[in-house]
Enzyme design. Structure first.
Site: not given
Ligand code: CO
Ligand code: ZN
Length: 330
Positions: A193-194, A302, A163, A216, A62
């Protein structure tokens, strides 16, 4: 490869605002694929054709990142905001965010009643230097991503948005290394995606692959007081067995382990107790597919400083190439 990583991790692209990312990735892959297209949602889809003897395989990484969106502007010109994806308030204080036009804002918080407590997102605001709502150069609905320069220190690579820009790098580097494949491989650089693996869901519905593999990041268990987990930085690519959204196809997990062992690629087995990936959407699209995930172990997911190990990135690239260069028997 660090040059490519730096370029992708420092770029702007919160979920729903991936245009710039697509423009960065496209020229990196163009000469290694047979066809390239962009679907209605904005997924970048690149096909590398097989020799006709293999399967239809979808690879997903992503392009989007977590971020924030302006929800309200105070009369003094401060921005209140909502989250795009999994943004944790305790990672925000003193940080900076960047809007699509390059404008940077500083994130701070209302007066803290209790400094020992994490405050909810609605207590935070962004200061872009405006003095009133009227002279504020930002509008409600504008999205911002976090700002943090890429850092390579020994084998440890740190940045915002590892990420999943590191997954995009794994896909790009694998494409460069993959000379021939029996499979029709669709490399999907997915959007949104998030906010719930939405781009991959749409593209998997469109492609109906036999096999789907997401690339990922995954969490680790090797930092102080981490939730126990058998994944460490520097111990190899992680082959996903289970996360909160899916149980990987057992035949595909078996094949991934076999290919890693044959090629002497270091790997670890991943059981992730918080989070999921695009593989979940690919697995249950249309009539379903055999889906799995190659994960890059990542500390501090994150947060604005997500850390991976260069050796794990290399192992993930090599594992993907081994899988795609050989028959997939499930
Ligand atoms: Co993420
Ligand atoms: Zn991710």
């Amino acid at each position: 490869m660090n040059e490519l990583i730096k370029k992708l991790v420092e770029a702007y692209g919160p979920s729903g605002f991936e245009d710039g990312m697509r423009d960065l990735i496209r020229p990196e892959i163009e000469k290694y694929v047979d066809e390239i297209s962009v679907d209605a949602m904005g997924n970048l889809i690149a096909l590398k054709k097989g020799d006709g003897s293999g399967l239809k395989v979808m690879i997903a990484a992503h392009m989007d990142e977590i971020g924030v969106m302006v929800s309200h502007i105070t009369k003094e010109g401060f921005l209140r905001f909502t989250n795009i994806g999994g943004v944790y308030p305790h990672t925000l204080m003193g940080g900076r965010v960047q809007f699509a036009n390059g404008l940077i804002g500083v994130v701070h918080c209302d007066r803290l009643e209790d400094r020992g407590k994490v405050h909810p997102l609605e207590k935070y605001f962004i200061d872009v230097g405006a003095t009133s709502r009227e002279d504020c150069p930002v509008s409600v609905g504008d999205a911002a991503g976090f700002v943090r320069p890429f850092l390579a220190q020994g084998s440890r690579l740190t940045a915002k948005s590892m990420d999943d820009r590191i997954g995009c790098v794994v896909a790009i580097e694998a494409l460069k290394k993959l000379k021939k494949t029996p499979h029709d491989v669709y490399f999907v650089f997915s959007v949104q995606e998030e906010v719930g693996t939405r781009g991959a869901q749409a593209s998997a519905n469109g492609l109906s692959p036999d096999v789907g593999i997401a690339l990922d990041v995954t969490g680790v268990g090797d930092v102080p007081e981490a939730r126990p987990m058998d994944i460490s930085l520097g111990k190899g690519a992680a082959i996903k067995v289970k996360d909160t959204g899916m149980i990987a196809h057992v035949g595909l997990v078996r094949l991934m382990k076999k290919r890693a062992e044959e090629a002497g690629i270091p790997y670890q087995l991943e059981v992730l107790e918080g989070g999921s990936t695009d593989a979940r959407s690919i697995q249950i699209a249309n009539a379903g597919s055999a889906a799995g995930c190659i994960s890059i172990p990542c500390r501090y997911v994150h947060s604005p400083s997500e850390m991976v190990d260069a050796g794990d990135v290399e192992a993930s690239i090599n594992l993907l190439v081994e899988i795609l260069a050989n028959p997939i028997e499930l």
